[in-house]
Design a protein around this motif. Structure first.
Motif, PDB file in Angstrom:
ATOM      1  N   GLU A 196       0.830  -1.205   0.000  1.00  0.00           N
ATOM      2  CA  GLU A 196       0.000   0.000   0.000  1.00  0.00           C
ATOM      3  C   GLU A 196       0.866   1.259   0.000  1.00  0.00           C
ATOM      4  OE1 GLU A 196      -2.533  -0.335   3.360  1.00  0.00           O
ATOM      5  OE2 GLU A 196      -3.735  -1.980   2.522  1.00  0.00           O
ATOM      6  N   ALA A 200       2.158   1.857  -3.499  1.00  0.00           N
ATOM      7  CA  ALA A 200       1.131   2.423  -4.376  1.00  0.00           C
ATOM      8  C   ALA A 200       0.976   3.920  -4.114  1.00  0.00           C
ATOM      9  CB  ALA A 200      -0.198   1.704  -4.147  1.00  0.00           C
ATOM     10  N   ARG A 201       0.934   4.300  -2.826  1.00  0.00           N
ATOM     11  CA  ARG A 201       0.829   5.725  -2.504  1.00  0.00           C
ATOM     12  C   ARG A 201       2.045   6.495  -2.995  1.00  0.00           C
ATOM     13  NH1 ARG A 201      -1.101   3.525   2.436  1.00  0.00           N
ATOM     14  NH2 ARG A 201       0.949   3.890   3.387  1.00  0.00           N
ATOM     15  N   VAL A 231       1.823   7.208  -6.781  1.00  0.00           N
ATOM     16  CA  VAL A 231       0.903   8.316  -7.067  1.00  0.00           C
ATOM     17  C   VAL A 231       1.540   9.648  -6.685  1.00  0.00           C
ATOM     18  CG1 VAL A 231      -1.328   9.333  -6.480  1.00  0.00           C
ATOM     19  CG2 VAL A 231      -1.136   6.866  -6.821  1.00  0.00           C
ATOM     20  N   GLU A 253       4.211  10.784  -9.189  1.00  0.00           N
ATOM     21  CA  GLU A 253       3.630  11.291 -10.426  1.00  0.00           C
ATOM     22  C   GLU A 253       3.118  12.716 -10.233  1.00  0.00           C
ATOM     23  OE1 GLU A 253       2.534  11.369 -14.380  1.00  0.00           O
ATOM     24  OE2 GLU A 253       3.851  10.031 -13.253  1.00  0.00           O
ATOM     25  N   MET A 286       4.421   1.204 -15.713  1.00  0.00           N
ATOM     26  CA  MET A 286       3.392   0.558 -14.899  1.00  0.00           C
ATOM     27  C   MET A 286       3.787  -0.872 -14.540  1.00  0.00           C
ATOM     28  SD  MET A 286       1.176   2.863 -14.275  1.00  0.00           S
ATOM     29  CE  MET A 286       2.583   3.985 -14.264  1.00  0.00           C
ATOM     30  N   ARG A 296      -2.753   3.218 -17.010  1.00  0.00           N
ATOM     31  CA  ARG A 296      -2.421   3.912 -15.764  1.00  0.00           C
ATOM     32  C   ARG A 296      -3.547   3.760 -14.739  1.00  0.00           C
ATOM     33  NH1 ARG A 296      -0.331   9.981 -16.238  1.00  0.00           N
ATOM     34  NH2 ARG A 296       1.337   8.831 -17.270  1.00  0.00           N
ATOM     35  N   GLU A 297      -4.777   3.952 -15.177  1.00  0.00           N
ATOM     36  CA  GLU A 297      -5.910   3.838 -14.261  1.00  0.00           C
ATOM     37  C   GLU A 297      -6.077   2.393 -13.793  1.00  0.00           C
ATOM     38  OE1 GLU A 297      -9.023   4.899 -11.882  1.00  0.00           O
ATOM     39  OE2 GLU A 297      -7.648   6.206 -12.973  1.00  0.00           O
ATOM     40  N   THR A 340      -3.723   0.131 -13.484  1.00  0.00           N
ATOM     41  CA  THR A 340      -2.653  -0.176 -12.521  1.00  0.00           C
ATOM     42  C   THR A 340      -2.980   0.378 -11.148  1.00  0.00           C
ATOM     43  OG1 THR A 340      -1.009  -0.170 -14.300  1.00  0.00           O
ATOM     44  CG2 THR A 340      -0.200   0.099 -12.044  1.00  0.00           C
ATOM     45  N   THR A 341      -3.512   1.591 -11.118  1.00  0.00           N
ATOM     46  CA  THR A 341      -3.904   2.185  -9.837  1.00  0.00           C
ATOM     47  C   THR A 341      -4.957   1.328  -9.144  1.00  0.00           C
ATOM     48  OG1 THR A 341      -3.440   4.403 -10.675  1.00  0.00           O
ATOM     49  CG2 THR A 341      -4.849   4.245  -8.733  1.00  0.00           C
ATOM     50  N   ASN A 342      -5.931   0.833  -9.908  1.00  0.00           N
ATOM     51  CA  ASN A 342      -6.978  -0.014  -9.329  1.00  0.00           C
ATOM     52  C   ASN A 342      -6.413  -1.326  -8.788  1.00  0.00           C
ATOM     53  OD1 ASN A 342      -8.979   1.839  -9.874  1.00  0.00           O
ATOM     54  ND2 ASN A 342      -9.568   0.912 -11.809  1.00  0.00           N
ATOM     55  N   ARG A 349      -4.589  -0.506  -5.478  1.00  0.00           N
ATOM     56  CA  ARG A 349      -5.414   0.002  -4.386  1.00  0.00           C
ATOM     57  C   ARG A 349      -6.524  -0.942  -3.960  1.00  0.00           C
ATOM     58  NH1 ARG A 349      -6.470   6.417  -5.790  1.00  0.00           N
ATOM     59  NH2 ARG A 349      -4.368   7.168  -5.311  1.00  0.00           N
TER      60      ARG A 349
END
Length: 377
Positions: free
Chosen positions: A178, A181-182, A185, A188, A262, A295-296, A298-300, A303
């Motif tokens: 986690e 991941a933060r 973000v 970026e 990614m 990108r979206e 990978t974020t999902n 998270r």
């Protein structure tokens, strides 16, 4: 769930007394009902409090002392051998080792076993867990039975300790993922803010200074004030062009670079990534849109799942490009995405494409984007 898996000591504490509730004539044992069972209830409550303290990482000195007193009192008042009430010693130790350091845990385990053997020696009582279970009477040789008791007592305590340690390792790994991941973000956001500052910071500062000069000259020298404002207008237009360039550069993302980035982010989070791309080059406009989808997605994955694997596939088909992202580690998958996917769906739908998000195989989530080549602008 973790606390439930650490209740081995309670099983040891209750199994023999429950089997001894009635004697050979079927009569309930008065001492067991009036002292034994209530004492075990108190012991169990204290034991669960010790487990909760171990999971929370807090001390439980009061609970340790009180449960030890209860265990000794039960051993003194109840009749049984080491495989009966004598199991209270190892039962107490299996909880105590969870809130003690290694050295103290070793000493505590040895002391609890010794107390159990001292207060419930081999040959005492006639409980169902006596030496006859091993077909070796105590009077002939107590060594095999004693060895089995010692092995079980030590094993139960340290199996509990190992289980708690393993749970902490898994928890730390999840927290690390986690945090990664933060961090991705945040990096970026910092990159974009740094680029934007470098591009337009000077122009905006110059606009502010010249505007102040023009305001001071407005009542003294109108011609010079007008000249300053002309320069302000030119600087504003230049800043606007730079901002548009920056945003265009941010929104026009290189698909291959984005896929590599990614993939690195996913693998840094402990997620094995498989990438399949076509040999032919994807057109720039379509590639930019697909890069945003990646990108979206990978974020999902980072998270909203505990994924161990992710597969990204891009396929060129007649008249369109299809991108699929599939990851495991998902439970209770919903059939819709978050706000990021909703925004992307609207952009893709504007050129005649589609985005779908939902369950794939068992425990999987699949994100699929289809973008028509004729729709690119």
């Amino acid at each position: 769930m973790t606390i439930l898996s650490l209740t081995m000591g309670l099983v040891l504490a209750w199994i023999s007394p429950l089997a001894e509730l009635a004697d050979e004539d079927g009569q309930f044992r008065l001492s067991l009902l009036t002292v034994g069972v209530p004492g075990l209830v108190i012991f169990s409550v204290l034991y669960l409090r010790i487990l909760k303290a171990a999971v929370d990482g807090t001390a439980a000195r009061g609970e340790l002392a009180a449960s030890a007193v209860v265990a000794v009192a039960l051993l003194l008042t109840q009749d049984g051998g080491p495989w009966s009430w004598g199991l209270l010693g190892p039962a107490w130790a299996s909880g105590a080792v969870l809130v003690l350091n290694r050295s103290a845990a070793i000493v505590t385990t040895a002391a609890a076993i010794a107390v159990g053997l001292l207060l419930a020696p081999p040959g005492a009582g006639s409980g169902p867990w006596g030496a006859e279970v091993f077909a070796i009477p105590y009077e002939e040789s107590s060594l095999p039975t004693l060895g089995a008791y010692l092995g079980m007592a030590a094993g139960a305590s340290w199996a509990n300790r190992f289980q708690l340690w393993f749970w902490r390792v898994v928890t730390a790994a999840e927290e690390g993922r986690e945090a990664q991941a933060r961090l991705a973000v945040t990096e970026e956001r910092l990159r974009f803010s740094r680029d934007l500052h470098d591009l337009v910071g000077h122009s905006l500062s110059a606009i502010a200074v010249k505007s102040e000069v023009a305001a001071k000259l407005s009542g003294v020298d109108a011609a010079r004030a007008a000249g300053e404002m002309d320069e302000v207008r030119a600087l504003a237009r230049q800043a606007l062009r730079e901002i548009r360039t920056a945003v265009r550069g941010y929104r026009t993302v290189d698909l291959d670079a984005e896929l590599r980035a990614m993939t690195a982010v996913l693998e840094a989070g402990g997620i094995r990534c498989t990438l399949e791309t076509p040999r032919d080059q994807v057109p720039e406009g379509t590639a930019t849109l697909l890069a945003w989808v990646v990108r979206e997605g990978t974020t999902n994955v980072l998270r909203h799942s505990s994924a161990t694997g992710c597969r990204i596939t891009i396929t060129l088909r007649e008249g369109g490009v299809v991108l699929e992202m599939t990851n495991d580690g998902v439970t209770g998958v919903a059939g819709r995405g978050g706000t990021g996917l909703i925004g992307l769906s609207e952009r893709v739908a504007a050129i005649g494409g589609t985005i779908t998000a939902g369950p794939g195989g068992p425990g999987e989530f699949r994100l699929r984007a289809m973008v028509p080549l004729e729709g690119e602008s």
